[in-house]
Scaffold this active site. Structure first.
Site, mmCIF file in Angstrom:
data_model
loop_
_atom_site.group_PDB
_atom_site.id
_atom_site.type_symbol
_atom_site.label_atom_id
_atom_site.label_comp_id
_atom_site.label_asym_id
_atom_site.label_seq_id
_atom_site.Cartn_x
_atom_site.Cartn_y
_atom_site.Cartn_z
ATOM 1 N N SER A 171 -48.097 23.814 -56.868
ATOM 2 C CA SER A 171 -49.167 23.070 -56.206
ATOM 3 C C SER A 171 -50.494 23.320 -56.877
ATOM 4 O O SER A 171 -51.432 22.558 -56.691
ATOM 5 C CB SER A 171 -49.337 23.539 -54.767
ATOM 6 O OG SER A 171 -48.134 23.571 -54.106
ATOM 7 N N HIS A 192 -45.137 17.232 -59.205
ATOM 8 C CA HIS A 192 -45.548 17.781 -57.909
ATOM 9 C C HIS A 192 -45.258 16.797 -56.777
ATOM 10 O O HIS A 192 -45.863 15.734 -56.705
ATOM 11 C CB HIS A 192 -47.048 18.128 -57.958
ATOM 12 C CG HIS A 192 -47.533 18.784 -56.723
ATOM 13 N ND1 HIS A 192 -48.741 18.504 -56.134
ATOM 14 C CD2 HIS A 192 -46.941 19.719 -55.924
ATOM 15 C CE1 HIS A 192 -48.880 19.237 -55.047
ATOM 16 N NE2 HIS A 192 -47.799 19.968 -54.887
ATOM 17 N N GLU A 204 -47.321 13.761 -58.369
ATOM 18 C CA GLU A 204 -48.343 13.994 -59.395
ATOM 19 C C GLU A 204 -47.628 14.491 -60.653
ATOM 20 O O GLU A 204 -46.874 15.471 -60.591
ATOM 21 C CB GLU A 204 -49.359 15.032 -58.914
ATOM 22 C CG GLU A 204 -50.298 14.485 -57.839
ATOM 23 C CD GLU A 204 -51.207 15.550 -57.229
ATOM 24 O OE1 GLU A 204 -52.370 15.233 -56.948
ATOM 25 O OE2 GLU A 204 -50.750 16.688 -57.005
ATOM 26 N N ASN A 242 -54.153 18.171 -53.593
ATOM 27 C CA ASN A 242 -54.440 19.481 -52.992
ATOM 28 C C ASN A 242 -55.898 19.884 -53.169
ATOM 29 O O ASN A 242 -56.468 20.555 -52.303
ATOM 30 C CB ASN A 242 -53.542 20.565 -53.587
ATOM 31 C CG ASN A 242 -52.153 20.536 -52.970
ATOM 32 O OD1 ASN A 242 -51.954 19.930 -51.929
ATOM 33 N ND2 ASN A 242 -51.209 21.173 -53.619
HETATM 34 N N1 CAA Z 1 -37.816 15.467 -43.615
HETATM 35 C C1 CAA Z 1 -37.282 14.242 -43.739
HETATM 36 N N2 CAA Z 1 -37.734 13.168 -43.078
HETATM 37 C C2 CAA Z 1 -38.741 13.361 -42.227
HETATM 38 C C3 CAA Z 1 -39.342 14.617 -42.014
HETATM 39 C C4 CAA Z 1 -38.819 15.697 -42.759
HETATM 40 N N3 CAA Z 1 -39.341 16.913 -42.641
HETATM 41 N N4 CAA Z 1 -40.342 14.467 -41.112
HETATM 42 C C5 CAA Z 1 -40.348 13.181 -40.761
HETATM 43 N N5 CAA Z 1 -39.412 12.520 -41.440
HETATM 44 C C6 CAA Z 1 -39.127 11.103 -41.382
HETATM 45 C C7 CAA Z 1 -38.606 10.726 -40.039
HETATM 46 O O1 CAA Z 1 -37.202 10.834 -39.988
HETATM 47 C C8 CAA Z 1 -39.079 9.299 -39.883
HETATM 48 O O2 CAA Z 1 -38.239 8.402 -40.549
HETATM 49 P P1 CAA Z 1 -37.611 7.151 -39.748
HETATM 50 O O3 CAA Z 1 -38.778 6.377 -39.186
HETATM 51 O O4 CAA Z 1 -36.861 6.390 -40.772
HETATM 52 O O5 CAA Z 1 -36.779 7.735 -38.679
HETATM 53 C C9 CAA Z 1 -40.387 9.257 -40.659
HETATM 54 O O6 CAA Z 1 -40.374 10.380 -41.528
HETATM 55 C C10 CAA Z 1 -41.552 9.341 -39.720
HETATM 56 O O7 CAA Z 1 -41.385 10.508 -38.947
HETATM 57 P P2 CAA Z 1 -41.764 10.658 -37.438
HETATM 58 O O8 CAA Z 1 -41.711 9.311 -36.766
HETATM 59 O O9 CAA Z 1 -40.995 11.759 -36.830
HETATM 60 O O10 CAA Z 1 -43.208 11.216 -37.454
HETATM 61 P P3 CAA Z 1 -44.520 10.595 -37.972
HETATM 62 O O11 CAA Z 1 -44.568 9.121 -37.907
HETATM 63 O O12 CAA Z 1 -45.525 11.368 -37.253
HETATM 64 O O13 CAA Z 1 -44.545 10.970 -39.521
HETATM 65 C C11 CAA Z 1 -45.075 12.453 -41.253
HETATM 66 C C12 CAA Z 1 -44.355 12.285 -39.943
HETATM 67 C C13 CAA Z 1 -44.429 11.555 -42.317
HETATM 68 C C14 CAA Z 1 -44.933 13.899 -41.661
HETATM 69 C C15 CAA Z 1 -46.575 12.015 -41.074
HETATM 70 O O14 CAA Z 1 -47.121 12.719 -40.000
HETATM 71 C C16 CAA Z 1 -47.423 12.289 -42.292
HETATM 72 O O15 CAA Z 1 -47.482 11.484 -43.198
HETATM 73 N N6 CAA Z 1 -48.125 13.436 -42.292
HETATM 74 C C17 CAA Z 1 -48.934 13.900 -43.406
HETATM 75 C C18 CAA Z 1 -48.099 14.824 -44.257
HETATM 76 C C19 CAA Z 1 -48.858 15.338 -45.443
HETATM 77 O O16 CAA Z 1 -50.066 15.310 -45.536
HETATM 78 N N7 CAA Z 1 -48.102 15.863 -46.418
HETATM 79 C C20 CAA Z 1 -48.675 16.451 -47.590
HETATM 80 C C21 CAA Z 1 -48.961 17.886 -47.395
HETATM 81 S S1 CAA Z 1 -49.668 18.619 -48.833
HETATM 82 C C22 CAA Z 1 -48.337 18.959 -49.801
HETATM 83 O O17 CAA Z 1 -47.221 18.830 -49.451
HETATM 84 C C23 CAA Z 1 -48.654 19.418 -51.162
HETATM 85 C C24 CAA Z 1 -48.651 20.856 -51.353
HETATM 86 O O18 CAA Z 1 -48.463 21.274 -52.471
HETATM 87 C C25 CAA Z 1 -48.976 21.789 -50.292
#
Ligand code: CAA
Length: 560
Positions: A171, A192, A204, A242
């Site tokens: 990251s 990434h 990325e 990030n």
């Molecule tokens: N694994 C697989 N699929 C997942 C999941 C997981 N952990 N979490 C959610 N999903 C899927 C669900 O199954 C659902 O799919 P379907 O509609 O086909 O059933 C879909 O994603 C949407 O999920 P939910 O309806 O349960 O929940 P939501 O609409 O609130 O979405 C989320 C969940 C996609 C996580 C959304 O909240 C989101 O986009 N959050 C932001 C996440 C983010 O910022 N990620 C980046 C973090 S930084 C990083 O990762 C980089 C690093 O290096 C640290």
């Protein structure tokens, strides 16, 4: 951990692996950086294969949450996966994460059982590195510790063909430092992914000054095959997403730690007020507080600015093992949904009824008129006369202007609160109940009850520039403009990264364009004047767009 890895490799890898490259490969000259260290075009025989190669089989080293998700993404795209872990127990756990994810997809009707079996058959849990000898690409997804990554790359260097691309999912650590130690630095890139990997569409693709021409393009093509959108960047701590996300999350945690706002209010301000898919505190728990801390530390080491300094609470929670969802407890408690720890919305729970009569003070603008008409429709008597005895004085608050002077002018500051609408007044939209240092607890209660009666979601915020949502957002937008001003990434790539990597409905530059550069500038100027922190200083590029009255989307020269 390192000792353990080493012994595993000694048992399963080093002792058993066949070294597959030939003597002529071994004697190939090192390629990549020139004497000046500039990224000049590199020429070589073998490297050119890297650019054109087709990726049929990959190795995923490290099957934690991210690694298992990445393995799933490859397998779903029809690519064979050799799965490697530190030991058999970790491998079983990792495969378990993958199986659970596929089973969930079947339960939800998104996969058939036959497809599940087919995807699963493409993933081959491996006993040692030697089984990765024939892969076209290996990606490392292990904890963010350079010494572990070094060991893994040394093993991959040893067993993989020189034609194979070696990728890191780091990251924030230096991809260049990893590449520089490789036998073939030209084939080392960052790839990434974002959490949850099966869902977030961004990859990325990070090149270093050592990366052979065409490798980033090959990895970008691969990302597209996986259904992802690649954004190509150079090697800088935090890359795009990030570097923008983590300081914003850290700032949110700082606001919590300093009692600026409650946990629930901070997350509500981001989701309802700004429209982000998750609140920053919930997102920190998803990413992992230990991961967030190490990213902050690397960025602080690289940029040295206060904005990248981890807030002490982040370090304390990580030290305490409260690392977030994966530990069952972080900023929130995931083990017990009824835990008292999860119920800090009490501050906004309504213990008093909405007032019958309200004095409304505003700037005579649309917001004041909208509030007056909404209150009248809700059966509340509204007067504009501060001398008239009423239950509550509501000051229609404007971003960038404090509430206190109007509260003092009204003569009953203890009975006055500000009401700031983060967007249009509509059912479910966000109202910030602004408390001055003279607002009584009863007035804050009454203001909250009033906003609830108008059908608004409420948060409480102190009478400081930006209130709550603006405080979080303006500093975040300033970071994005600074990144563009530094020439690291253009507005389109920044917006793509934040939309596809972090689920933003609109990217930072689209948000600035929607609000107007001038209004973001005013908010930042007020914050900078109030706090004096350099991170709130408006970037010149923002001021120039505000002065020229030009949107970033329309700018002929969006960055410099
Ligand atoms: N694994 C697989 N699929 C997942 C999941 C997981 N952990 N979490 C959610 N999903 C899927 C669900 O199954 C659902 O799919 P379907 O509609 O086909 O059933 C879909 O994603 C949407 O999920 P939910 O309806 O349960 O929940 P939501 O609409 O609130 O979405 C989320 C969940 C996609 C996580 C959304 O909240 C989101 O986009 N959050 C932001 C996440 C983010 O910022 N990620 C980046 C973090 S930084 C990083 O990762 C980089 C690093 O290096 C640290």
């Amino acid at each position: 951990m390192v000792e353990c890895l080493t012994s595993v490799w000694a048992r399963h890898g080093r002792l058993t692996s066949e070294v597959t490259y030939t003597e002529s490969h071994r004697n190939m000259p090192r390629y990549g950086a020139t004497d000046t260290g500039q990224a000049l075009p590199r020429r070589c025989g073998r490297d050119c294969n890297l650019a054109a190669m087709e990726i049929r089989e990959v190795a995923v080293v490290g099957l934690g949450t991210m690694g298992a998700g990445i393995a799933e993404v490859f397998a779903r795209a029809g690519i064979g996966v050799v799965a490697l872990e530190i030991d058999a127990a970790a491998l079983n756990r990792g495969v378990g994460i993958l199986d659970a994810s596929l089973s969930r997809a079947v339960t939800k009707g998104r996969l058939t059982a036959a497809e599940q079996a087919q995807i699963r058959s493409r993933v081959r849990p491996a006993a040692g590195f030697s089984e990765a000898a024939a892969v076209d690409l290996a990606i490392e997804v292990v904890p963010e510790r350079m010494e572990i990554k070094r060991e893994i790359f040394a093993e991959l260097d040893r067993v993989c063909s020189p034609d194979a691309i070696l990728a890191t999912n780091t990251s924030s650590l230096s991809v260049t430092a990893i590449a520089a130690e490789s036998k073939y630095p030209g084939r080392v890139v960052g790839m990434h992914f974002f959490n949850p990997a099966p869902v977030m569409r961004l990859v990325e693709v990070v090149s270093t000054v050592l990366t052979t021409d065409g490798v980033a393009a090959t990895v970008s093509d691969l990302a597209r095959r996986l259904g992802k959108t690649p954004v190509q960047v150079s090697d800088r701590a935090g890359f795009i997403a990030n570097a923008l996300l983590l300081p914003y999350l850290n700032h949110a945690l700082h606001l919590l730690a300093t009692g600026y706002a409650s946990r629930a209010d901070i997350d509500l301000a981001a989701t309802v007020g700004i429209g982000l898919p998750m609140g920053p505190l919930a997102l920190l728990d998803l990413i992992g507080l230990d991961t967030a801390l190490s990213i902050m530390e690397v960025m602080h080491g690289e940029f040295g600015l206060p904005r990248y300094m981890a807030t002490p609470l982040l370090r304390r929670l990580a030290d305490a093992g409260r690392t977030g969802r994966k530990a069952g407890r972080g900023i929130y408690d995931y083990g017990d949904s009824s835990a008292s720890d999860n119920h800090d919305q009490g501050g906004n729970a309504l213990v008093s009824a909405a007032p019958d009569t309200v004095t409304l003070i505003g700037a005579g603008d649309d917001v004041e008129a909208e509030l007056a008409s909404a209150m009248a429709s809700a059966g509340i008597n509204v007067t504009r006369n501060a001398a008239h005895p009423t239950d509550l004085i509501v000051i229609a608050a404007e971003a960038g202007r404090p509430v206190l002077p109007a509260a003092l002018a009204a003569g009953r500051p203890e009975q006055a609160v500000g009401l700031h609408l983060a967007g249009k007044l509509a059912p479910g939209s966000l109202a910030e109940v602004v408390q001055t240092s003279l607002s009584s607890a009863d007035a804050v209660e009454a203001g909250t009850a009033l906003a609830a009666k108008l059908g608004l979601a409420t948060v409480r915020a102190p009478d400081r520039p930006g209130f709550l949502a603006g405080t979080l957002l303006y500093a975040h937008l300033a970071d994005a403009v600074r990144m563009c001003q530094d020439g690291y990434a253009g507005p389109t790539d920044v917006d793509t990264a934040m939309k596809l990597g972090c689920g933003y409905p609109r990217g930072p530059f689209e948000l600035i364009d929607a609000a107007g550069a001038a209004s973001v500038l005013t908010g930042l100027e007020a914050m900078h004047e109030a706090y004096g922190y350099p991170e709130f200083a408006p970037p010149p590029l923002l001021a120039e767009h505000a002065a020229a009255g030009i949107a970033f989307a329309a700018s002929p020269r969006p960055g410099r």
